[in-house]
Design a protein around this motif. Structure first.
Motif, short mmCIF file in Angstrom:
data_model
loop_
_atom_site.label_atom_id
_atom_site.label_comp_id
_atom_site.label_asym_id
_atom_site.label_seq_id
_atom_site.Cartn_x
_atom_site.Cartn_y
_atom_site.Cartn_z
N ASP A 102 0.84 -1.19 -0.07
CA ASP A 102 -0.01 -0.20 0.14
C ASP A 102 1.01 1.29 -0.02
O ASP A 102 0.37 2.33 0.05
N GLY A 103 2.15 0.97 -0.06
CA GLY A 103 2.98 2.20 -0.26
C GLY A 103 3.39 2.82 1.02
O GLY A 103 4.11 3.98 1.16
N SER A 104 3.25 2.08 2.17
CA SER A 104 3.44 2.67 3.74
C SER A 104 4.91 2.18 3.75
O SER A 104 5.35 1.43 3.26
N LEU A 105 5.40 2.73 4.89
CA LEU A 105 6.66 2.32 5.61
C LEU A 105 7.61 2.43 4.53
O LEU A 105 8.72 1.37 4.66
N LYS A 106 7.89 3.20 3.74
CA LYS A 106 8.97 3.54 2.83
C LYS A 106 10.21 3.61 3.36
O LYS A 106 11.39 3.37 2.80
N ALA A 107 10.33 4.17 4.64
CA ALA A 107 11.43 4.42 5.27
C ALA A 107 12.29 2.99 5.80
O ALA A 107 13.35 3.41 6.10
N TRP A 108 11.47 1.95 6.09
CA TRP A 108 11.87 0.90 6.75
C TRP A 108 12.86 0.24 5.61
O TRP A 108 12.47 0.29 4.46
N GLN A 109 13.75 -0.62 6.16
CA GLN A 109 14.59 -1.59 5.38
C GLN A 109 14.04 -3.05 5.67
O GLN A 109 13.76 -3.21 6.95
N TRP A 110 13.62 -3.75 4.74
CA TRP A 110 13.11 -5.00 4.98
C TRP A 110 14.04 -6.42 4.63
O TRP A 110 14.78 -6.16 4.09
N TYR A 111 13.67 -7.25 5.43
CA TYR A 111 14.52 -8.39 5.42
C TYR A 111 14.73 -9.28 4.03
O TYR A 111 13.73 -9.12 3.49
N VAL A 278 14.89 -0.05 27.65
CA VAL A 278 13.62 -0.34 26.84
C VAL A 278 13.43 1.19 26.84
O VAL A 278 13.28 2.02 27.40
N PHE A 279 12.87 1.28 25.25
CA PHE A 279 12.45 2.47 24.56
C PHE A 279 11.11 2.18 24.21
O PHE A 279 10.54 1.12 24.17
N HIS A 280 10.24 3.39 24.23
CA HIS A 280 9.06 3.22 23.57
C HIS A 280 8.66 4.67 22.81
O HIS A 280 9.43 5.75 22.77
N HIS A 281 7.59 4.31 22.05
CA HIS A 281 6.81 5.34 21.30
C HIS A 281 5.56 5.21 21.11
O HIS A 281 5.05 4.12 20.52
N THR A 282 4.73 5.70 21.71
CA THR A 282 3.28 5.51 21.90
C THR A 282 2.19 5.95 20.86
O THR A 282 1.07 5.34 20.87
N LYS A 283 2.92 7.14 19.92
CA LYS A 283 1.86 7.31 18.65
C LYS A 283 2.57 7.57 17.51
O LYS A 283 3.37 8.67 17.58
N TRP A 284 2.51 6.60 16.42
CA TRP A 284 2.95 7.06 15.52
C TRP A 284 2.08 6.52 14.20
O TRP A 284 1.09 6.03 14.33
N ASN A 285 2.39 7.02 12.92
CA ASN A 285 1.39 6.80 11.60
C ASN A 285 1.83 5.46 11.17
O ASN A 285 2.93 5.62 10.36
N PRO A 286 1.19 4.46 11.37
CA PRO A 286 1.45 3.12 10.58
C PRO A 286 1.20 3.22 9.10
O PRO A 286 1.71 1.97 8.45
N VAL A 287 0.61 4.09 8.76
CA VAL A 287 0.22 3.89 7.29
C VAL A 287 1.12 5.20 6.50
O VAL A 287 0.97 5.52 5.26
N GLY A 288 2.18 5.78 7.28
CA GLY A 288 2.93 6.79 6.64
C GLY A 288 4.21 6.24 6.20
O GLY A 288 4.44 4.86 6.28
#
Length: 814
Positions: A102-111, A278-288
């Motif tokens: 769907d074009g999301s998560l383009k910043a990520w590197q995939w296995y 342990v780190f956290h992030h409680t609100k981010w955009n999963p379709v960005g």
């Protein structure tokens, strides 16, 4: 978190290189049937709690969260990712080989997917010339072993707390992900493992509260399921922690009391420990693009500890993230647990008909307990792991069982989790709740009695209290009637005018316990493909399962027999009305009126007639037990017993005279067919199983069984596929266009194999079983075992209940 060595992965798992596709996976036989493709992995979640699935390419893609409903859809933001640094270089990957479509998560590197034949079909990350790891599964555990990418050796073990005779934790809506990290190098390695998840509260309920039921082109009743996927307005995430645990709670504002279907909470959590950060992030955009997570994680394995509990707007979706960072010295090992929990306490059938799930007996019914479930898992996962291993180990250690059999034995139990399973909260009438599994995803009605005659052996041997609860539900249903008129779908498929049939006749044993869009357990006989009031096997199936469940659970629960006796009497009396010529055996009518419901039988049939004889023997045995224990009206019981003895004495010679041809038992007495029916002596199999007198002479049973083995198995497809349901003695089809006779039914084959073992033909039974297991587990049918496969490489009716008949084979090997 411990420095203990990882528990060993058993050698008998189903395994596949991570991300490796299939050259020619089996495809669905009929376009109207579900075919999600081969990317299925072992499901996670307790019985009746809803479940999720993660495939061998690493993506979470199966969502059986709404009781009885099926959704297959990859959710890229629900994922594990790993960062690694050796001080001079670093790398980070999201651990799925399936890129978002769907074009999301383009910043990520995939296995990267493993190389090899078929790897190009997976549609995921860039190909890798060598294997990037291996996925293993042995239900209820599965493992991802990552290789040749990271310098550290990484394994993720996944499981839910499911083990035999456990009626509490087995219901929990939770998945444990136990990471084992080992540094084999001579320099320190810093690792960070991140779990990201979307807030899915409110998604899993049908947007159509009263969907229209229509007849599909294969004659089955169906309705539309439209989940509220992505509808996240009002959802919020907040950080929750204690001295031991830290997690992200995923909730929703304004959840009303009582809670409605789809409402509740999710939670991801891990341990806090001095060995890790342990780190956290409680609100981010999963379709960005996902950079708000990935930028810091890929840089140094951290998250920015961002906290924002603002509810989502109408067009907004929410993700949460946890990351655990640690440094391993050379030779050091560390285990890191993550858990995913969900608390969606209500299953709604028809609009307004709500049931609480079994796990709510232990965590409450307000839907706000995902954190409590998650922390329970973090406190107890090691104990759970040990209990699962203790249950599995005696079978795994048996040297007389081949590895492929052990693998299939456990993995076929997947259906108890992902078969649209229901398990209701306890009540006074049902002290451990009510239980039900769908016939399959295409035929979405529960506990089809003719199917569970074979497929219930796993439940019976491992969770006998649940098995008895199902049989009690049938006993309660037999006296009831429902005169709603219905068109019969079979006639629709053959383009013939359908007779109108009532839904349920009093005294008739129902085919099933209902469907998820009506009222399961109360409104039975959902299927309208055939008029099941006319079926000649269902009443017999009920009687045999009652006596079987009594005998194989210790032969001491006489109350269970007493609870079912009235229904036994009613259904046998009803079935006897189909003995139109008075010879003692009910005749088949020429319409498909038994489990092979596309296959016309005429007159006395080997299949139904044999079940009738065995059922009479079982009823006689039950009546004697009740007499011995002075349960019921002894005078009436004695008359009933005498009646069944009279029927049996009359029926037994008729069965021989009309059906034995000197080599095997004819399909039926009136069609003139010379077909060898694979399951012709199911009644004899059950008689022996229950310690009852043989319904046919032993030498004739052996002759028939050898004929079946030769004709239906060895001469059909060169013995590669399993036994076809019915062919001529030379292995040729009677009608090349027939459906059921030329299909290999997985559960029927496992039942036939159990019969072979029972009759001393263990080698033949194993050869037959192995052929079927290979068709399933080599051709992309794993964790969606179909009812039927064909020699053309097609299948029908995925996620089928009958295949758990493989536990009948184990019963006789024991």
């Amino acid at each position: 978190m411990t420095n203990q060595p990882s528990s060993k992965i058993p050698s008998c798992t189903w395994n596949r290189p991570i991300g490796l596709g299939w050259d020619k996976p089996y495809t669905v036989r009929y376009a109207s049937n579900i075919d999600d493709g081969p990317w299925h992995g072992m499901p996670l979640g307790g019985f009746g709690a809803g479940c999720i699935g993660r495939s061998s390419r690493g993506d979470f893609n199966l969502w059986h969260i709404d009781g009885g409903e099926h959704l297959f859809k990859s959710a890229p933001a629900c994922q594990f990712s790993v960062f690694e640094s050796n001080g001079t270089s670093s790398q980070a990957y999201a651990l799925s080989t399936q890129l978002p479509d769907d074009g999301s998560l383009k910043a990520w590197q995939w296995y990267a997917a493993s190389g090899g034949r078929g790897a190009g079909e997976q549609g995921g990350g860039s190909g890798f010339e060598q294997q990037t790891g291996t996925y293993h599964a042995l239900y209820p555990r599965s493992w991802f072993v990552y290789e040749n990418v990271f310098q550290a050796k990484l394994t993720c073990e996944q499981f839910s707390p499911i083990w035999a005779n456990n009626y509490q934790e087995t219901s929990y809506p939770v998945a444990v992900f136990l990471w084992n990290a080992y540094n084999p190098t001579d320099t320190p390695i810093t690792l960070s493992i991140m779990l990201t998840w979307q807030n899915m509260v409110g998604w899993f309920t049908n947007a159509q509260k009263s969907p229209e039921v229509r007849v599909r082109d294969d004659g089955s009743p169906v309705y539309d399921y439209q989940p509220r996927w992505g509808e996240s307005q009002g959802n919020y995430n907040y950080l929750v922690e204690s001295p031991q645990y830290l997690g992200c709670f995923l909730g929703r504002v304004d959840i009303a009391e009582p809670v409605q279907e789809g409402d509740g909470s999710w939670c991801i959590a891990t341990l806090q420990d001095a060995k890790v950060e342990v780190f956290h992030h409680t609100k981010w955009n999963p379709v960005g693009a996902g950079e708000e997570i990935w930028s810091t994680f890929a840089d140094n394995g951290s998250l920015d500890n961002y906290i924002n509990a603002t509810p989502a707007a109408a067009d907004e979706q929410l993700g949460a993230a946890l990351a655990v960072r640690f440094t391993l010295q050379p030779g050091e090992t560390l285990k890191i647990p993550f858990v995913l929990a969900w608390d969606l306490p209500v299953t709604e059938f028809a609009a307004g008909i709500n049931y609480y799930r079994r796990y709510t007996d232990f965590f409450g019914k307000n839907g706000q307990n995902a954190w409590a479930i998650a922390t329970t898992a973090l406190a107890q996962y090691h104990t759970w792991q040990q209990k699962i291993e203790s249950w599995q180990q005696p079978i795994i250690n048996r040297e007389d069982l081949p590895s492929w059999f052990k693998m299939a034995l456990f993995n076929e139990l997947y259906d108890l989790t992902s078969g649209g399973t229901l398990w209701s909260a306890a009540s006074e009438l049902d002290p451990i709740g009510q239980f039900a599994v769908l016939e399959c995803l295409d035929y979405r009605w529960y506990e089809s009695l003719d199917v569970r005659l074979y497929g219930s052996f796993g439940l019976l041997l491992l969770f006998p209290k649940l098995e008895k609860s199902v049989i009690r539900a049938f006993a309660r249903a037999i006296p009831h009637s429902d005169h709603t008129p219905r068109v019969i779908g079979y006639y629709y498929t053959i383009k013939s005018e359908s007779p109108i049939a009532v839904r349920k006749v009093a005294g008739a044993t129902p085919h099933d316990l209902g469907a998820p869009n009506e009222h399961v357990w109360e409104k039975t006989n959902y299927t309208s493909y055939q008029d099941c009031n006319l079926w000649k096997d269902l009443g017999c199936d009920f009687v045999l399962q009652v006596y079987r469940d009594y005998l194989l659970t210790g032969a001491d629960d006489v109350e269970f027999l007493a609870d079912c006796w009235s229904a036994i009497v009613q259904t046998l009396d009803y079935l006897k009305t189909f003995d139109l010529d008075g010879d003692g055996i009910p005749e088949n009518s020429g319409a498909p009126d038994q489990t092979f419901d596309d296959w016309r039988l005429q007159g006395v049939s080997a299949y139904c007639g044999g079940l009738w004889l065995a059922a009479l023997e079982a009823a006689i045995a039950i009546s004697q037990i009740l007499l011995n224990h002075n349960l019921g009206d002894l005078g009436v019981l004695a008359v009933q017993k005498s009646t069944y003895e009279t029927w049996l004495k009359q029926s037994r010679p008729i069965y021989q005279e009309k059906l034995w041809n000197g080599q095997y038992y004819r399909l039926d007495s009136e069609s003139g067919s010379d077909v060898v029916m694979a399951d012709q002596l199911c009644g004899q199999f059950y008689a022996r199983l229950l310690g009852l007198p043989d319904i046919v002479p032993s030498d004739r049973a052996l002759s028939a069984l050898k004929t079946v083995y030769e004709a239906c198995f060895l001469k059909f497809g060169d013995g590669k596929f399993g036994a076809a349901n019915g062919v001529r003695p030379d292995g040729s089809p009677e009608n090349p266009q027939a459906t059921h006779p030329l299909e290999v039914w997985t559960g029927i084959n496992f039942g036939l194999a159990a019969f072979l073992v029972q009759m001393g033909m263990k080698d033949e039974g194993f050869r037959l079983t192995q052929a079927v297991v290979e068709q399933i587990y080599i051709n992309g049918l794993q964790f969606r075992t179909p009812e039927a496969v064909t020699a053309a490489g097609t299948f029908r009716a995925s996620t089928y209940l009958r295949a758990m008949a493989i536990w009948a084979i184990y019963l006789f090997i024991q």
